[in-house]
Design an enzyme around this catalytic site. Structure first.
Site, PDB file in Angstrom:
ATOM      1  N   LYS A  19      36.152 -26.287  11.593  1.00 31.69           N
ATOM      2  CA  LYS A  19      37.323 -25.611  11.008  1.00 31.69           C
ATOM      3  C   LYS A  19      38.462 -25.506  12.007  1.00 31.69           C
ATOM      4  O   LYS A  19      39.630 -25.590  11.634  1.00 31.69           O
ATOM      5  CB  LYS A  19      36.939 -24.207  10.523  1.00 31.69           C
ATOM      6  CG  LYS A  19      36.181 -24.191   9.209  1.00 31.69           C
ATOM      7  CD  LYS A  19      36.170 -22.786   8.616  1.00 31.69           C
ATOM      8  CE  LYS A  19      35.314 -22.684   7.378  1.00 31.69           C
ATOM      9  NZ  LYS A  19      35.130 -21.287   6.944  1.00 31.69           N
TER      10      LYS A  19
ATOM     11  N   LYS B  93      31.138 -33.932   0.040  1.00 31.50           N
ATOM     12  CA  LYS B  93      30.831 -32.769  -0.802  1.00 31.50           C
ATOM     13  C   LYS B  93      31.992 -32.449  -1.747  1.00 31.50           C
ATOM     14  O   LYS B  93      33.151 -32.578  -1.366  1.00 31.50           O
ATOM     15  CB  LYS B  93      30.597 -31.542   0.098  1.00 31.50           C
ATOM     16  CG  LYS B  93      29.150 -31.059   0.086  1.00 31.50           C
ATOM     17  CD  LYS B  93      28.942 -29.900   1.044  1.00 31.50           C
ATOM     18  CE  LYS B  93      29.517 -28.592   0.540  1.00 31.50           C
ATOM     19  NZ  LYS B  93      29.027 -27.418   1.292  1.00 31.50           N
TER      20      LYS B  93
ATOM     21  N   LYS C 251      36.774 -27.367  -2.667  1.00 37.43           N
ATOM     22  CA  LYS C 251      38.012 -26.810  -3.199  1.00 37.43           C
ATOM     23  C   LYS C 251      39.203 -27.234  -2.361  1.00 37.43           C
ATOM     24  O   LYS C 251      40.346 -27.098  -2.791  1.00 37.43           O
ATOM     25  CB  LYS C 251      37.935 -25.287  -3.332  1.00 37.43           C
ATOM     26  CG  LYS C 251      37.363 -24.526  -2.175  1.00 37.43           C
ATOM     27  CD  LYS C 251      37.068 -23.083  -2.611  1.00 37.43           C
ATOM     28  CE  LYS C 251      36.091 -22.395  -1.675  1.00 37.43           C
ATOM     29  NZ  LYS C 251      35.532 -21.181  -2.255  1.00 37.43           N
TER      30      LYS C 251
END
Ligand code: TRP
Length: 344
Positions: A115, A207, A210
Site C-alpha cells: 500500500k 483479484k 474496488k
C-alpha cells in the site's frame, strides 16, 4: 491455556463499492457463522481513514456496508453489527498494544509495503499501525475466531503474536489478579479458500477489486439486472468450449473464475457446474450465469440500496450494536489497565 468462550469477530472497510468478491468471500461466510457462533461484525471506519477519505462518501459507505450485512442476512438482533469508531475500546486498546508490538514485526507486513509503495515517507502513521488496530479490534472482545481472506492472514498472525507477548510479559500480573494463565486467546483465522477467491472479469489472474479503474472488472452488489448482464457478456473469455472436468480449467483463468462464481453463487462445486455445462459454448454458459446472478444477487443489492437510504434505521442498528459491543469490550479494557498497572 484457559478456555475461552468461542466468539467470532470480523470487519469490512467502508471504502468504495462492495462487490461480488466481498460478498462471496466474506459476507456469506459471516452469515453462515452466525448459526453456530456469537458474532461481532464491524464496519471498520477507523481503518478506512488510514488513507484519505471524503467525509461525505465515508459516511455513506459506512451505512452501505451496514445495509449489505443486513441485506445478506446477518441478524443484527442476535449478533452485533456496529461501526468501530463508536466503541472507544478499539483505539484505547490499540495504544496499549502498540507498546507490546515490536517495530520489527510491523516492518515485515507485506500489505503495508504494497500500500505504501514508493511513497513510504508520505503515508500516514496510521497506515503503518493498521495491523495493531486490527489486533485491538479482535482482542477487545477476546474473540477466538476470525473469518478473513488470504490477504489478511499475516495480520492475524501478528494479532496472535501480540496476544501471546502480552500474556507472557504480564503473566505474573495476570496470575496475581486471579485472571488465570492467559488473558487473551490466540485468535484463529478462518481463511477463505481459493474456491471463493473471485477474480477480475477483465483479467482472471487479478483479484476482483474496488480499486480497479474499470467498473467492468467487477460486479458491484448494487448493480441492477441490466448492468450485471452487460458485465458478464463483456467478461473476458477464450474461444474454446467448456471442459467437462475441473482439470480442463488449468491455464484458463477467466473461465476458471466464471465457473467458480457460478459454483459459489449456486452453492455447488466447480465439478458439478462442469458436469452441467461441459461441451457448452460460452454464450450458453454466460446466459445461465447472468440468470443465476440476477436471481440471487439482484434482490440482495436492491434490499441493500433500500436499507442504506433509510438512514434513521441504519443509524439505530449501529447505535444499538455499539452499545452491546461496549458492554463486552469495557470490562476487557478495564482488566488490561489493571494488568499493566494503571490506577483507575
Ligand atoms: N483489515 C481487514 C480487511 O481489510 C478488515 C479488518 C479490520 C478486520 N479489523 C479486522 C478483519 C478485524 C478481521 C478482524 O479485510
Amino acid at each position: 491455556m484457559a478456555d475461552f468462550h468461542p466468539r467470532v469477530f470480523s470487519g469490512v472497510q467502508p471504502t468504495g463499492n462492495l462487490h461480488l468478491g466481498n460478498y462471496l468471500g466474506a459476507i456469506t461466510k459471516f452469515v453462515a457463522l452466525q448459526k453456530t457462533h456469537e458474532c461481532l461484525y464491524c464496519v471498520v471506519d477507523l481503518h478506512a481513514i488510514t488513507v484519505p477519505q471524503d467525509p461525505a462518501e465515508l459516511k455513506a459507505s459506512i451505512r452501505k456496508v451496514t445495509a449489505a450485512y443486513l441485506a445478506a442476512g446477518i441478524d443484527a438482533k442476535k449478533q452485533i453489527v456496529f461501526n468501530q469508531s463508536q466503541v472507544a475500546a478499539h483505539a484505547e486498546l490499540a495504544w496499549i498494544l502498540n507498546c507490546v508490538a515490536r517495530l520489527g514485526w510491523l516492518n515485515r507486513m507485506t500489505q503495508f509495503k504494497e500500500k505504501a509503495g514508493k511513497d513510504r515517507e508520505n503515508v500516514s502513521v496510521g497506515l503503518y499501525d493498521y495491523p495493531v488496530l486490527m489486533a485491538a479490534d479482535i482482542l477487545a472482545y477476546q474473540a477466538t475466531h476470525v473469518p478473513v481472506g488470504e490477504d489478511q492472514k499475516q495480520h492475524l498472525e501478528l494479532a496472535r503474536d501480540i496476544a501471546q507477548k502480552f500474556n507472557l510479559d504480564f503473566a505474573a500480573s495476570i496470575a496475581a489478579l486471579g485472571l488465570g494463565d492467559a488473558f487473551f486467546p490466540l485468535p484463529e483465522p478462518l481463511i477463505q479458500g481459493p474456491a471463493t477467491r473471485v477474480m477480475s472479469l477483465r483479467d482472471g489472474t487479478k483479484k476482483m477489486s474496488k480499486s480497479d479503474p474499470s467498473d467492468y472488472s467487477r460486479i458491484n452488489l448494487d448493480d441492477d439486472a441490466d448492468l450485471i448482464a452487460q458485465k458478464i457478456r463483456k467478461a473476458k473469455t477464450d474461444p474454446e468450449a467448456l471442459p467437462s472436468e475441473v482439470e480442463g480449467l488449468a491455464g484458463r483463468p477467466e473461465l476458471d473464475n466464471l465457473v467458480g462464481i457460478f459454483a459459489a453463487v449456486n452453492d455447488e462445486t466447480k465439478a458439478q457446474v462442469l458436469q452441467a455445462f461441459g461441451g457448452a459454448n460460452f454464450s450458453t454458459f454466460k446466459t445461465a450465469l447472468v440468470d443465476l446472478l440476477v436471481a440471487k444477487l439482484a434482490p440482495i443489492g436492491a434490499e441493500m440500496s433500500r436499507l442504506a437510504k433509510d438512514e434513521a434505521f441504519i443509524d439505530g442498528v449501529l447505535a444499538d450494536g455499539a452499545a452491546r459491543a461496549r458492554a463486552i469490550a469495557a470490562p476487557v479494557v478495564t482488566a488490561v489497565k489493571d494488568i499493566v498497572g494503571f490506577v483507575r
